[in-house]
Design a protein around this motif. Structure first.
Motif, PDB file in Angstrom:
ATOM      1  N   THR A  75       1.769  -9.051   4.263  1.00  0.00           N
ATOM      2  CA  THR A  75       2.099  -7.820   4.972  1.00  0.00           C
ATOM      3  C   THR A  75       3.137  -8.184   6.041  1.00  0.00           C
ATOM      4  O   THR A  75       3.564  -9.344   6.123  1.00  0.00           O
ATOM      5  CB  THR A  75       0.830  -7.147   5.546  1.00  0.00           C
ATOM      6  OG1 THR A  75       1.192  -5.846   6.029  1.00  0.00           O
ATOM      7  CG2 THR A  75       0.186  -7.956   6.651  1.00  0.00           C
ATOM      8  N   THR A 134       0.825  -1.207   0.000  1.00  0.00           N
ATOM      9  CA  THR A 134       0.000   0.000   0.000  1.00  0.00           C
ATOM     10  C   THR A 134       0.866   1.267   0.000  1.00  0.00           C
ATOM     11  O   THR A 134       0.333   2.371  -0.101  1.00  0.00           O
ATOM     12  CB  THR A 134      -0.908   0.036   1.241  1.00  0.00           C
ATOM     13  OG1 THR A 134      -0.055  -0.022   2.390  1.00  0.00           O
ATOM     14  CG2 THR A 134      -1.886  -1.130   1.253  1.00  0.00           C
ATOM     15  N   THR A 190      -7.977   2.019   0.847  1.00  0.00           N
ATOM     16  CA  THR A 190      -6.845   2.894   1.130  1.00  0.00           C
ATOM     17  C   THR A 190      -6.196   3.411  -0.152  1.00  0.00           C
ATOM     18  O   THR A 190      -5.882   4.581  -0.267  1.00  0.00           O
ATOM     19  CB  THR A 190      -5.806   2.131   1.993  1.00  0.00           C
ATOM     20  OG1 THR A 190      -6.484   1.714   3.184  1.00  0.00           O
ATOM     21  CG2 THR A 190      -4.621   2.994   2.353  1.00  0.00           C
ATOM     22  N   THR A 191      -6.016   2.531  -1.124  1.00  0.00           N
ATOM     23  CA  THR A 191      -5.292   2.944  -2.336  1.00  0.00           C
ATOM     24  C   THR A 191      -6.190   3.083  -3.560  1.00  0.00           C
ATOM     25  O   THR A 191      -5.735   3.573  -4.600  1.00  0.00           O
ATOM     26  CB  THR A 191      -4.200   1.916  -2.691  1.00  0.00           C
ATOM     27  OG1 THR A 191      -4.850   0.669  -2.966  1.00  0.00           O
ATOM     28  CG2 THR A 191      -3.202   1.721  -1.572  1.00  0.00           C
TER      29      THR A 191
END
Ligand code: 2SA
Ligand code: GDP
Ligand code: MG
Length: 431
Positions: free
Chosen positions: A245, A134, A306-307
């Motif tokens: 992640t 991200t 978020t993106t």
């Protein structure tokens, strides 16, 4: 009582919505891992709230909210998110939001190096692929945490004589090591310091010793809900490494990210999207790079919170769900977005993987093996009916109930909640 909500696939299963639905019963909502890479959308009374780092318990005016020690915090984004939520009408958030003094700080240079590392990987790695992060500095922050050079919230807010000078020196040293690693990137250190001098005063009222906070709450028999971020298949140990992640997104991260004993945990809600999505690079055996995948993406409005990236889409993968259940020990499955499947005549579900005709026992750890698997599907009949107006589980079409029963029987864990639309009310409880 501590209950936990965890993502069972590659994220964006609708954890935020389940938390929002359950939150009325809880005194505290805590986050234990990740940072502002996570993203939840919650719709309350027609207002859409986007959460990235802050716990979704903020939508309940009676609920306290904690960012635990396992979370990584970009302080400017923390305030930006809070202000955006307040502007949308979130009430008295400041008195009931707390931040662990042990949480690590994400600095802007972590975000810069996140992007530089992605560029480096896209040019140099064997298959020319980056992770598809991200860009929020999550991996670099957990790296400096693990290499014991990171800075934590207490370093920033400490009032002792000399503490600020120590913070400045550590920050500078860390930045220098990053420049040694990545070359001389642009970074106005003095301007950043001036910003942090202000932010430090603003952050102080939020900071608590989260170990004391959690243990007092447990002693006082408060009802606590832990809100997982990301999902098991993105876990640093159990996910599709290295396409993961950098935190422990499973049940282990709940314990290390909050400092609570395992025996305090009761229910573990596994959130399962009725199909599968993934954002970023990495293997995805049931991905549908065809009309079906596009249809799931469009009807499911599958874009990153978020993106804004398009999410990759495919059928439900029960090999993944079984593996994820082995690790997280879900006490219930909570199936979201069933309505997205309304118009499919037939719905395939992945039930096993094989290589050259030989079945694998479990989800493989080696991506070279994973890249070669053939997925065996069980094709279930669709229900070809709009389920978004249905208000009772029993009123779901028979084929929809059969779909849910198939999942339940395959995994061996009961279904509790079923999502039939984005709104808070569109969640049916199975008695
Ligand atoms: P990172 O940034 O280091 O955590 O990225 C590493 C991988 O983890 C994936 N990842 C996510 N996958 C799904 N949803 C996430 N949150 C946002 C959302 C994503 C967005 O809720 O929509 O807006 O794009 C999330 N965060 C991290 C990421 O795609 C990499 O594969
Ligand atoms: P999280 O990261 O797991 O909390 O999930 P996200 O919020 O990133 O993604 C889930 C998306 O699906 C959000 O836009 C939700 O509003 C939406 N959603 C959740 N449950 C349902 C459902 O049952 N039906 C539909 N159509 N949308 C849902
Ligand atoms: Mg999300």
């Amino acid at each position: 009582m501590v209950n936990v909500v965890l993502g069972s696939q590659w994220g964006d299963e609708g954890k935020g919505k389940l938390v929002d639905l359950l939150v009325g019963k809880y005194d505290i909502v805590a986050r234990c891992a990740g940072g502002n890479n996570a993203g939840h959308t919650i719709v309350v009374d027609g207002v859409k709230y986007d959460f990235h780092m802050l716990p979704s318990g903020l939508v309940n005016p009676n609920c306290q909210n904690l960012l635990g020690n396992g979370v990584v915090i970009h302080v400017p984004s923390f305030f930006k998110e809070l202000e955006t939520l307040e502007a949308k009408g979130l009430k008295n958030a400041r008195g009931r939001l707390f931040v662990s003094s042990r949480a690590h700080l994400v600095f802007d240079f972590h975000q810069v190096t996140d992007k530089l590392r992605e560029l480096e990987l896209s040019g140099r790695s064997k298959d020319g692929k980056n992770i598809g992060t991200t860009g929020k500095g999550i991996g670099p922050t957990y790296s400096t945490k693990a290499s014991r050079s990171g800075l934590r919230v207490h370093h920033l807010v400490n009032d002792q004589p000399g503490a600020w000078e120590e913070f400045v020196a550590r920050y500078k040293r860390l930045l220098e090591t990053r420049r040694q690693r990545y070359g001389d990137f642009e970074y106005d250190f003095d301007a950043k310091l001036a910003e942090y001098k202000k932010l430090r005063e603003q952050l102080k009222p939020f900071v608590v010793d989260s170990v004391v906070f959690m243990h007092n709450a447990i002693e006082a028999k408060k009802k606590i809900l832990v809100e997982g971020a990301n999902a098991l298949m993105l876990d640093i140990d159990f996910g599709t490494y290295p396409y993961v992640t950098s935190s422990s997104t499973g049940i282990g991260g709940v314990l290390t990210g909050l400092g609570i004993p395992p025996r305090t945990i009761d229910e573990i809600y596994g959130v399962v999207k009725a199909y599968t999505t993934r954002v970023g690079e990495g293997p995805f055996p049931t991905e549908q790079l065809n009309e079906d995948g596009e249809k799931l993406q469009t009807i499911g409005a599958e874009f990153g919170v978020t993106t804004g990236r398009k999410r990759r889409c495919g059928w439900l993968d029960l090999v993944v769900l079984k593996y994820s259940t082995l690790i997280n020990g879900y006490t219930s499955l909570n199936i979201t977005k069933l309505d997205v499947l309304d118009t499919f005549k037939e719905i395939p579900v992945g039930i096993s993987y094989s290589i050259e005709g030989k079945k694998l026992d479990l989800f493989p750890e080696d991506l070279n093996i994973l890249g070669k698997v053939e997925v065996e599907y069980k094709v279930l009949p669709g229900w070809d009916q709009d389920i978004t107006k249905i208000t009772k589980y029993e009123d779901l079409p028979e084929n929809a109930r059969k779909y849910l029963k198939f999942i339940e029987d395959f995994v061996g864990v009961p279904v509790e909640w079923v999502g039939t639309g984005p709104a808070r009310e569109s969640m049916l409880h199975k008695e």
